[in-house]
Design a protein around this motif. Structure first.
Motif, PDB file in Angstrom:
ATOM      1  N   LEU A   1      56.742  66.091  51.483  1.00 44.25           N
ATOM      2  CA  LEU A   1      58.046  65.960  50.824  1.00 44.25           C
ATOM      3  C   LEU A   1      59.154  66.526  51.698  1.00 44.25           C
ATOM      4  CD1 LEU A   1      57.691  66.695  47.002  1.00 44.25           C
ATOM      5  CD2 LEU A   1      58.541  64.629  48.087  1.00 44.25           C
ATOM      6  N   ALA A   2      58.904  67.648  52.353  1.00 42.53           N
ATOM      7  CA  ALA A   2      59.904  68.233  53.256  1.00 42.53           C
ATOM      8  C   ALA A   2      60.211  67.277  54.405  1.00 42.53           C
ATOM      9  CB  ALA A   2      59.412  69.578  53.793  1.00 42.53           C
ATOM     10  N   GLU A   3      59.184  66.642  54.951  1.00 42.55           N
ATOM     11  CA  GLU A   3      59.391  65.695  56.056  1.00 42.55           C
ATOM     12  C   GLU A   3      60.212  64.487  55.621  1.00 42.55           C
ATOM     13  OE1 GLU A   3      55.546  64.708  57.642  1.00 42.55           O
ATOM     14  OE2 GLU A   3      55.157  66.780  58.242  1.00 42.55           O
ATOM     15  N   VAL A   4      59.871  63.902  54.456  1.00 44.34           N
ATOM     16  CA  VAL A   4      60.593  62.696  54.049  1.00 44.34           C
ATOM     17  C   VAL A   4      62.020  63.012  53.614  1.00 44.34           C
ATOM     18  CG1 VAL A   4      58.512  61.379  53.504  1.00 44.34           C
ATOM     19  CG2 VAL A   4      59.664  62.630  51.674  1.00 44.34           C
TER      20      VAL A   4
ATOM     21  N   ASP B   1      67.057  53.263  50.402  1.00 47.86           N
ATOM     22  CA  ASP B   1      67.486  52.098  49.626  1.00 47.86           C
ATOM     23  C   ASP B   1      67.207  52.254  48.135  1.00 47.86           C
ATOM     24  OD1 ASP B   1      68.519  50.299  51.674  1.00 47.86           O
ATOM     25  OD2 ASP B   1      66.457  50.311  52.426  1.00 47.86           O
ATOM     26  N   GLY B   2      66.691  53.412  47.732  1.00 48.55           N
ATOM     27  CA  GLY B   2      66.418  53.655  46.324  1.00 48.55           C
ATOM     28  C   GLY B   2      65.034  53.245  45.865  1.00 48.55           C
ATOM     29  N   ASN B   3      64.184  52.757  46.780  1.00 48.21           N
ATOM     30  CA  ASN B   3      62.809  52.416  46.418  1.00 48.21           C
ATOM     31  C   ASN B   3      62.048  53.694  46.078  1.00 48.21           C
ATOM     32  OD1 ASN B   3      62.901  49.535  47.017  1.00 48.21           O
ATOM     33  ND2 ASN B   3      63.141  50.188  49.136  1.00 48.21           N
ATOM     34  N   VAL B   4      61.280  53.656  45.010  1.00 49.00           N
ATOM     35  CA  VAL B   4      60.512  54.829  44.596  1.00 49.00           C
ATOM     36  C   VAL B   4      59.131  54.777  45.249  1.00 49.00           C
ATOM     37  CG1 VAL B   4      59.554  56.118  42.656  1.00 49.00           C
ATOM     38  CG2 VAL B   4      61.749  54.935  42.404  1.00 49.00           C
ATOM     39  N   LEU B   5      58.766  55.880  45.894  1.00 54.12           N
ATOM     40  CA  LEU B   5      57.468  56.026  46.547  1.00 54.12           C
ATOM     41  C   LEU B   5      56.791  57.263  45.982  1.00 54.12           C
ATOM     42  CD1 LEU B   5      58.845  55.413  50.110  1.00 54.12           C
ATOM     43  CD2 LEU B   5      57.522  53.796  48.773  1.00 54.12           C
ATOM     44  N   GLY B   6      55.471  57.253  45.932  1.00 56.84           N
ATOM     45  CA  GLY B   6      54.745  58.377  45.371  1.00 56.84           C
ATOM     46  C   GLY B   6      53.857  59.056  46.383  1.00 56.84           C
ATOM     47  N   LEU B   7      53.559  60.320  46.097  1.00 57.51           N
ATOM     48  CA  LEU B   7      52.618  61.125  46.885  1.00 57.51           C
ATOM     49  C   LEU B   7      51.581  61.716  45.945  1.00 57.51           C
ATOM     50  CD1 LEU B   7      55.125  63.126  49.131  1.00 57.51           C
ATOM     51  CD2 LEU B   7      53.802  61.081  49.779  1.00 57.51           C
ATOM     52  N   VAL B   8      50.347  61.793  46.405  1.00 56.38           N
ATOM     53  CA  VAL B   8      49.250  62.406  45.659  1.00 56.38           C
ATOM     54  C   VAL B   8      48.536  63.387  46.578  1.00 56.38           C
ATOM     55  CG1 VAL B   8      47.003  62.035  44.551  1.00 56.38           C
ATOM     56  CG2 VAL B   8      48.832  60.402  44.193  1.00 56.38           C
TER      57      VAL B   8
ATOM     58  N   THR C   1      64.971  61.263  49.090  1.00 58.64           N
ATOM     59  CA  THR C   1      65.450  62.152  48.029  1.00 58.64           C
ATOM     60  C   THR C   1      64.341  62.354  47.008  1.00 58.64           C
ATOM     61  OG1 THR C   1      67.684  61.284  48.285  1.00 58.64           O
ATOM     62  CG2 THR C   1      67.208  62.452  46.238  1.00 58.64           C
ATOM     63  N   VAL C   2      64.036  63.608  46.697  1.00 61.15           N
ATOM     64  CA  VAL C   2      63.002  63.898  45.703  1.00 61.15           C
ATOM     65  C   VAL C   2      63.458  63.372  44.343  1.00 61.15           C
ATOM     66  CG1 VAL C   2      61.746  65.717  44.470  1.00 61.15           C
ATOM     67  CG2 VAL C   2      62.160  65.927  46.936  1.00 61.15           C
TER      68      VAL C   2
ATOM     69  N   PHE D   1      59.551  60.227  45.341  1.00 66.56           N
ATOM     70  CA  PHE D   1      60.813  60.341  46.054  1.00 66.56           C
ATOM     71  C   PHE D   1      61.358  58.943  46.269  1.00 66.56           C
ATOM     72  CE2 PHE D   1      57.670  59.794  49.356  1.00 66.56           C
ATOM     73  CZ  PHE D   1      58.286  59.019  50.329  1.00 66.56           C
ATOM     74  N   THR D   2      62.630  58.863  46.603  1.00 65.90           N
ATOM     75  CA  THR D   2      63.233  57.563  46.901  1.00 65.90           C
ATOM     76  C   THR D   2      63.568  57.504  48.386  1.00 65.90           C
ATOM     77  OG1 THR D   2      65.429  58.378  46.305  1.00 65.90           O
ATOM     78  CG2 THR D   2      64.202  57.212  44.592  1.00 65.90           C
ATOM     79  N   ASP D   3      63.454  56.296  48.926  1.00 76.21           N
ATOM     80  CA  ASP D   3      63.878  56.093  50.309  1.00 76.21           C
ATOM     81  C   ASP D   3      65.387  55.845  50.317  1.00 76.21           C
ATOM     82  OD1 ASP D   3      64.308  53.380  49.621  1.00 76.21           O
ATOM     83  OD2 ASP D   3      62.579  52.653  50.737  1.00 76.21           O
TER      84      ASP D   3
END
Length: 114
Positions: free
Chosen positions: A73-76, A103-110, A82-83, A99-101
């Protein structure tokens, strides 16, 4: 920079879980591995596909599996992301975050328990 283990989880918002379940069962060719009123999940070909009713998701979210969710999360965010939802424990030490890139796309981390 920490690497990822790839996309292994994809969650899909559904408006009617009982109507969506047979479609995904037919698509994936397996019965659900988790089946409740608030979540239905499938394990197929090394991926986990989840159906999430009554969520604020507006589109499917791909979740990248990582060994250190805080570091990733810190890297992105340093790179411009944006978290959206900070890490939270969803079951037995499994952490998820979104988090969002730019362009506002939502991406997830597990992050699975180690």
């Amino acid at each position: 920079m920490t690497s990822t283990q790839g996309i292994k989880t994809v969650l899909h918002p559904v408006s009617d879980l009982e109507k969506a379940k047979p479609v995904y069962t037919a698509l994936l060719g397996v019965e659900p591995s988790a089946d409740s009123a608030y979540y239905v999940g499938y394990d197929a070909e090394g991926q986990h596909i989840g159906l999430v009713p009554n969520s604020d998701m507006s589109a499917p979210i791909a979740y990248w599996h990582v060994t250190d969710i805080e570091a990733k999360l810190a890297e992105v965010t340093e790179a411009g992301g944006t978290v959206k939802q900070p890490p939270r424990d969803v079951s037995a030490g499994r952490l998820v975050a979104t988090f969002t890139d730019v362009d506002g796309n939502v991406l997830g981390l597990v992050q699975d328990p180690q």
